[in-house]
Motif scaffolding. Structure first.
Motif, PDB file in Angstrom:
ATOM      1  N   ARG A  18       4.068  -5.817  21.116  1.00 35.47           N
ATOM      2  CA  ARG A  18       4.339  -6.572  22.344  1.00 35.47           C
ATOM      3  C   ARG A  18       3.680  -5.902  23.548  1.00 35.47           C
ATOM      4  O   ARG A  18       3.062  -6.557  24.389  1.00 35.47           O
ATOM      5  N   ASP A  21       0.637  -7.457  25.844  1.00 37.89           N
ATOM      6  CA  ASP A  21       0.714  -7.636  27.302  1.00 37.89           C
ATOM      7  C   ASP A  21      -0.436  -6.917  27.978  1.00 37.89           C
ATOM      8  O   ASP A  21      -1.094  -7.445  28.860  1.00 37.89           O
ATOM      9  N   ASN A  55      22.386  -6.611  30.669  1.00 38.37           N
ATOM     10  CA  ASN A  55      21.084  -7.240  30.455  1.00 38.37           C
ATOM     11  C   ASN A  55      20.030  -6.137  30.436  1.00 38.37           C
ATOM     12  O   ASN A  55      19.489  -5.800  29.394  1.00 38.37           O
ATOM     13  N   ARG A  62      20.411 -12.663  35.245  1.00 41.47           N
ATOM     14  CA  ARG A  62      19.450 -11.546  35.196  1.00 41.47           C
ATOM     15  C   ARG A  62      20.026 -10.430  36.045  1.00 41.47           C
ATOM     16  O   ARG A  62      20.203 -10.576  37.239  1.00 41.47           O
ATOM     17  N   ASP A  83       6.426 -11.333  17.333  1.00 41.14           N
ATOM     18  CA  ASP A  83       7.452 -12.353  17.068  1.00 41.14           C
ATOM     19  C   ASP A  83       7.646 -12.542  15.564  1.00 41.14           C
ATOM     20  O   ASP A  83       8.767 -12.697  15.073  1.00 41.14           O
ATOM     21  N   VAL A 119      11.101 -10.574  33.495  1.00 43.20           N
ATOM     22  CA  VAL A 119      10.300 -11.240  32.464  1.00 43.20           C
ATOM     23  C   VAL A 119      11.017 -11.422  31.136  1.00 43.20           C
ATOM     24  O   VAL A 119      10.521 -12.135  30.266  1.00 43.20           O
ATOM     25  N   ARG A 120      12.175 -10.813  30.962  1.00 42.63           N
ATOM     26  CA  ARG A 120      12.876 -11.003  29.675  1.00 42.63           C
ATOM     27  C   ARG A 120      13.217 -12.474  29.483  1.00 42.63           C
ATOM     28  O   ARG A 120      13.485 -13.180  30.449  1.00 42.63           O
ATOM     29  N   PRO A 121      13.269 -12.911  28.230  1.00 39.12           N
ATOM     30  CA  PRO A 121      13.537 -14.332  28.016  1.00 39.12           C
ATOM     31  C   PRO A 121      14.907 -14.778  28.530  1.00 39.12           C
ATOM     32  O   PRO A 121      15.068 -15.920  28.932  1.00 39.12           O
ATOM     33  N   ARG A 122      15.874 -13.883  28.517  1.00 40.85           N
ATOM     34  CA  ARG A 122      17.234 -14.284  28.884  1.00 40.85           C
ATOM     35  C   ARG A 122      17.884 -13.261  29.807  1.00 40.85           C
ATOM     36  O   ARG A 122      17.480 -12.104  29.842  1.00 40.85           O
TER      37      ARG A 122
END
Ligand code: IPM
Ligand code: MN
Length: 377
Positions: free
Chosen positions: A319, A323, A251, A198, A335, A187-190
């Motif tokens: 965060r 969730d 990562n 990933r 954010d 689920v991490r953005p990058r």
């Protein structure tokens, strides 16, 4: 319909803990301005200094509040000379006690370098790593391994002859932390800065230790359920070099408790020092967030400690709450806080002693609170 405000139980604790928590609450208040506050933060005393004054680490009401809260924010605990009758550090109840008692099985330490932050290496303040190359999360198992409370001494005739700490790795404890790491990578953005992949790296010492062989086997077995995520391996000793040499390769990494404790402090060097290192202690039902620098007695009472780690712990908390409650508003506040921290650091106007500057703890808090107000809600 609005959901009820989140209850945040706040434990400022010892030493520099209350100083950084004060700034954290300032920033939380700035985030809440202009609307009904989506959270309510209540402070409770406790820790090692409390133990020295009262003979107990905290009150039953404080413990109950930790159990019933939606999230816990901890400053730091520990104070020189504050030792429990059994030899443990006073304040243990608030850290190790809550990790065990609330089953906070994953210790999540993001390691990201913000532009404008320098590295204190060999006395100087310099840019060593590129911000774009440092963006990883280390997930440390948080309830077992060498931290299992199965330890003791054999005393014979008043002499300690043997001291034992037992290393325990369980199927449940290993599976759930490994799964946590894969889910996070999903689920991490990058992916990793190096190649966008990933990737989850398993940190262990499986060339020697049985518990680590079990950890790695479990990592592989669970990993088979995540074919889209690359599996990567590092013996912990080699990892200490590779992390510093090539942080862009990483990562998400997962490690047993004790090795994770060590490598996460090393990772903090990449992000500018402990003043930027936050941690989330996450369980299925509860979570506790903290700056990981500790009570730092030598800096306590001087209004000089860097409070940014506390802001990043609050960001992690918002965060997680967002969730868990499926409330995107909380994620947006996280954010916003992140943008405010990034803008403040990039401007270079809030450099504390740990960055070679002279901004005080409360000045850094004021700047970040002002940056929060400047960011759109
Ligand atoms: C950490 C700390 C704790 C630990 C101490 C304060 C017990 O070093 O959170 O990394 O060893 O886990
Ligand atoms: Mn540690």
């Amino acid at each position: 319909m609005r959901s009820a405000a989140c209850e945040i139980a706040v434990f400022p604790g010892d030493g520099t803990g209350p100083e950084v928590v004060r700034e954290g609450l300032k920033v939380l208040a700035a985030l809440a301005e202009g609307g009904p506050a989506p959270w309510r933060a209540t402070e409770y005393p406790g820790g090692a200094q409390y133990f020295l004054a009262r003979g107990r680490e905290w009150e039953p009401e404080a413990e109950a509040a930790a159990r019933s809260a939606d999230a816990i924010l901890l400053g730091a605990v520990g104070w020189p000379g504050a030792i429990l009758p059994n030899g443990d550090i006073a304040g243990r109840a608030l850290v190790l006690g809550l990790r065990e008692g609330l089953d906070l099985y994953a210790n999540v330490r993001p390691c990201r370098l913000y532009p404008g932050v320098t590295h204190r290496i060999s006395g100087g303040y310099r840019t060593v790593w590129e911000p774009k190359n440092v963006d990883l999360v280390i997930v440390r198992e948080n309830t077992e391994d060498l931290y299992t409370p199965a330890r003791g001494r054999l005393r014979r005739g008043g002499t300690t002859e043997v001291a034992i700490d037992t290393r325990v790795l369980t199927l449940k404890g290993t599976e759930r932390v490994v799964r946590f790491a894969y889910e996070l990578a999903r689920v991490r953005p990058r992916g990793a800065p190096e190649d966008g992949v990933r990737r989850v790296t398993c940190i262990d010492k499986s060339n020697v230790l049985e518990g680590c062989r079990f950890f790695r086997e479990t990592f592989d077995r669970i990993g088979a359920e995540y074919p889209e995520i690359e599996r990567d391996y590092a013996y912990v000793d080699a990892f200490t070099q590779w992390l510093i040499r090539s942080p862009e390769h990483y990562n998400v990494a997962v490690a047993p408790n004790m090795m994770g404790d060590i490598v996460t402090d090393l990772a903090a060097v990449l992000q500018g020092g402990m003043g930027f290192a936050s941690g989330g202690n996450i369980g299925a039902e509860h979570a506790m967030f903290e700056p990981v620098h500790g009570s730092s007695p030598k800096h306590a009472g001087k209004n000089e400690i860097n409070p940014v780690a506390t802001f990043l712990a609050i960001e992690q908390m918002l965060r997680w709450l967002g969730d868990r409650r499926a409330d995107p508003g909380l994620g947006r506040q996280a954010d916003r806080l992140d943008r405010a921290v990034a803008a403040t650091l990039a401007a270079g106007t809030a450099r504390g002693y740990d960055q070679g500057g002279s901004a005080t703890t409360s000045e850094i808090g004021d700047r970040v609170a002002a940056a929060v107000r400047a960011e759109p809600r």
